[in-house]
Each structure stands twice: as structure tokens, then as C-alpha cells.
Design a protein around this motif. Sequence first.
Motif, short mmCIF file in Angstrom:
data_model
loop_
_atom_site.label_atom_id
_atom_site.label_comp_id
_atom_site.label_asym_id
_atom_site.label_seq_id
_atom_site.Cartn_x
_atom_site.Cartn_y
_atom_site.Cartn_z
N ASN A 97 9.09 6.07 11.75
CA ASN A 97 8.84 4.82 10.75
C ASN A 97 9.98 4.19 9.40
OD1 ASN A 97 6.43 3.56 9.13
ND2 ASN A 97 5.49 4.99 9.02
N LEU A 98 10.37 3.65 9.13
CA LEU A 98 11.72 3.20 8.47
C LEU A 98 10.69 2.91 7.02
CD1 LEU A 98 14.38 2.11 10.36
CD2 LEU A 98 13.95 4.63 9.16
N PRO A 99 10.03 2.25 7.79
CA PRO A 99 9.17 1.23 6.42
C PRO A 99 8.38 2.68 5.38
CG PRO A 99 7.89 0.19 8.22
CD PRO A 99 9.30 1.43 8.67
N VAL A 100 7.95 3.31 5.73
CA VAL A 100 8.03 5.23 5.29
C VAL A 100 8.76 5.49 3.93
CG1 VAL A 100 8.37 6.83 6.21
CG2 VAL A 100 6.76 6.93 4.84
N LEU A 101 9.95 4.71 3.91
CA LEU A 101 10.90 4.79 2.99
C LEU A 101 10.38 4.58 1.31
CD1 LEU A 101 14.62 4.94 4.73
CD2 LEU A 101 13.88 6.51 4.19
N ILE A 102 10.06 3.60 1.45
CA ILE A 102 9.63 3.20 -0.27
C ILE A 102 8.41 3.78 -0.34
CG2 ILE A 102 10.36 0.67 0.60
CD1 ILE A 102 7.49 -0.14 1.37
N GLY A 103 8.08 4.29 0.66
CA GLY A 103 6.62 4.93 0.41
C GLY A 103 7.90 6.76 -0.27
N ARG A 156 1.05 -1.22 0.06
CA ARG A 156 0.54 0.35 -0.14
C ARG A 156 0.82 1.67 0.27
NH1 ARG A 156 -3.76 -0.97 4.60
NH2 ARG A 156 -5.24 0.77 4.53
N LEU A 157 1.87 1.21 1.21
CA LEU A 157 3.33 2.70 0.80
C LEU A 157 3.41 2.20 -0.72
CD1 LEU A 157 5.00 1.75 4.08
CD2 LEU A 157 3.05 2.94 3.93
N VAL A 158 4.32 1.32 -1.48
CA VAL A 158 4.44 1.67 -2.88
C VAL A 158 3.54 2.59 -3.94
CG1 VAL A 158 5.11 0.43 -5.01
CG2 VAL A 158 5.85 0.41 -2.64
N ILE A 159 1.90 1.84 -4.02
CA ILE A 159 1.03 2.50 -4.95
C ILE A 159 0.58 2.99 -4.52
CG2 ILE A 159 -0.35 1.36 -5.80
CD1 ILE A 159 -0.92 -1.60 -5.46
N GLY A 160 0.43 4.04 -3.14
CA GLY A 160 -0.12 4.73 -2.85
C GLY A 160 1.51 5.69 -2.93
N GLY A 219 -5.73 12.01 -4.38
CA GLY A 219 -6.83 11.44 -2.97
C GLY A 219 -6.65 9.86 -2.97
N LEU A 220 -6.91 8.69 -4.80
CA LEU A 220 -7.01 7.02 -4.08
C LEU A 220 -5.38 6.99 -3.49
CD1 LEU A 220 -8.08 7.14 -8.59
CD2 LEU A 220 -9.26 6.48 -6.16
N GLY A 221 -4.23 7.22 -3.53
CA GLY A 221 -3.17 7.03 -4.01
C GLY A 221 -2.81 7.24 -1.75
N TRP A 222 -3.54 8.73 -1.66
CA TRP A 222 -3.92 8.71 -0.49
C TRP A 222 -4.76 7.66 0.66
CZ3 TRP A 222 -6.88 13.38 1.51
CH2 TRP A 222 -6.59 14.29 2.63
N GLY A 223 -5.89 7.44 0.31
CA GLY A 223 -6.74 6.84 0.82
C GLY A 223 -6.34 5.44 1.10
#
Lengths: 153, 134
Positions: free
Chosen positions: B112-118, A94-98, B91-95
Motif C-alpha cells: 500500500n504505497l499511498p500510506v507512505l505519505i501517512g 485523510r492519510l496526511v491529516i490523520g 483517536g481523531l486521526g485514527w478515525g
Amino acid sequence: MFPLGIWPYIIGGLIIGVGVSFVYILTGIHSTQSSLFSTTMSYFSKIPYFQRKTYLDSREWRLYFAAGVILGAVIYTLTVSPDGWWTTSVQPWRLVIGGLLVGFGTRLSSGCTSGHGISGIASLSTTSLFAVITFILFGIISAQIVTFLGVVP
Amino acid sequence: MNNRNIVLFIGGLTFGFGLAWGGMSKPEVVLSFLQLKDYGLVLLMGAATVTTFVAINIVPRFVKEPLLGGEFKPRTRTLNRNTIIGAIIFGLGWGLSGQCPGSALASLGIGNLPVLIGIAAMFAGSYAMGRFFG
């Protein structure tokens, strides 16, 4: 409506507003977030889209601003945070696609929650008002679908 | 580091501190708004916007120009199809993920290290927009 109370939100919002106002009153700059991704790309990509003047002029301060945002949250965590260091349970897919959609959409729309949301509406821009209504509406639709499909959190 | 960059860095510190204080550094809190369980995000954005409204619309009546130079100019954008299509995609990605650009940076700051991939994905998405549709 507010299971965690209203004050963290109001105080947090006021602090954000003070930061944005501080920058604006001293420099006239709207310190917004999402342009960082394309201005930083101007260091690496030679294509004209990223080499436009507004990007070259703002790419340096956007990095200082982003470093500040990260460090500000570090300071919060080390001082007043009730939680300490914290990790999300939102799944990596979800983090990637989002993230892809957020990066693409904010650039196409020329603004995000801070650019259209805070600085745009505070500038009484109707464009930003339409953008904010749209991304909140579709954010809600998206989150509802995700929940409906049984994905948590 | 020139004065302007110092101001932006301090402004960023404040912005990130406020985002974390208001819980928006946690995608879960953002999602709880979009899932219509906790309307706090509206309060946070409202408080930030009202404060910024004063800086943009009231302060320039008393202070002629920014203290370090430059000019006071409200943030305006032209409304076109891309504004709305982009907002829909955002918005779609945010939700889906509970992340937006500022909150993702602050999220990194709370550990929050996983957010690095975000964040990496946001760079990739922005690059794709500029490369193929810019």
C-alpha cells in the motif's frame, strides 16, 4: 458483528502477541510502535526532547523492529495472503491529516494501539486503560463524523 | 547486528505478519471497526493482549531475567492530562484515516504505497509535538 468471521482476527492477534512476548522474554523490551517516530528523529534533531537517553538507547532496535514489521507483512503477502498486493482507497488528504494527528497524539500520550493497547494493558497499567478507552471512543466519534459527512470508505 | 537487534527484527517480522493476517494492515478494516460494522479489532487486540499478559506476568515467575540480559519490568506510564489529550488527538486521526503507527508500517508491507505519505505525516506530527510542546 463479524462479517469476515472471527478467526483471522484471533489468529492475527495471537501471532502479534507471540512476537511481542518473544521479544520481552529474551530482552525485557516492550516492542511497541509509535516511539519509532521520535527516536528516529534523534538522528536528525539536536533539540533536547529528541536527545533524551531513552531515545538514544532504543533508536537502533526500533529501526530493526520497524523493518521487521514491514517485511513481515511482505512475507504474508507473498505466502498466505488471499489478496496479493493491495492499495487503500482512503483519500490521500485523510492519510496526511490523520497521520499528523496520529503522530502528534501518540507522542503526547506516550503510546498507541500497541504501547497502551497491547503492552500497557497486558502490564495492567490503569494509565494505559484510560488511554485506550479514550482513543477508541474518539476514534469511533471521528469515524462516525467522517461517515456522516458522506466520505467513504 | 547484535543479538538484541536480531531478536527485535524477528519480533517485528512476527508482529507485521500477524497484523497483516488479522487485516489491520488495511485502513478499511480498521475503519470498519470504528464505524461499528465489524468488531474484529477487539478480538485481535484481545488475543494479542492476553498472550502478552502471560509473557509479562506469568513467565517471570519461572524465568528470573530475560534470556539475553536486562530485566523484566511491566510497562507503566504516569497518568496526566497529556495522556488523555494525546489519546483524544490520536483517536481523531485514527478515525479519520484508519491508520495507527504499527498498522501503517504493515500496510506498506502489503504494497500500500499511498500510506507512505501517512507515515511521513506521522513523523512530522511527532516532530511537531517534540519541537513545540516537548
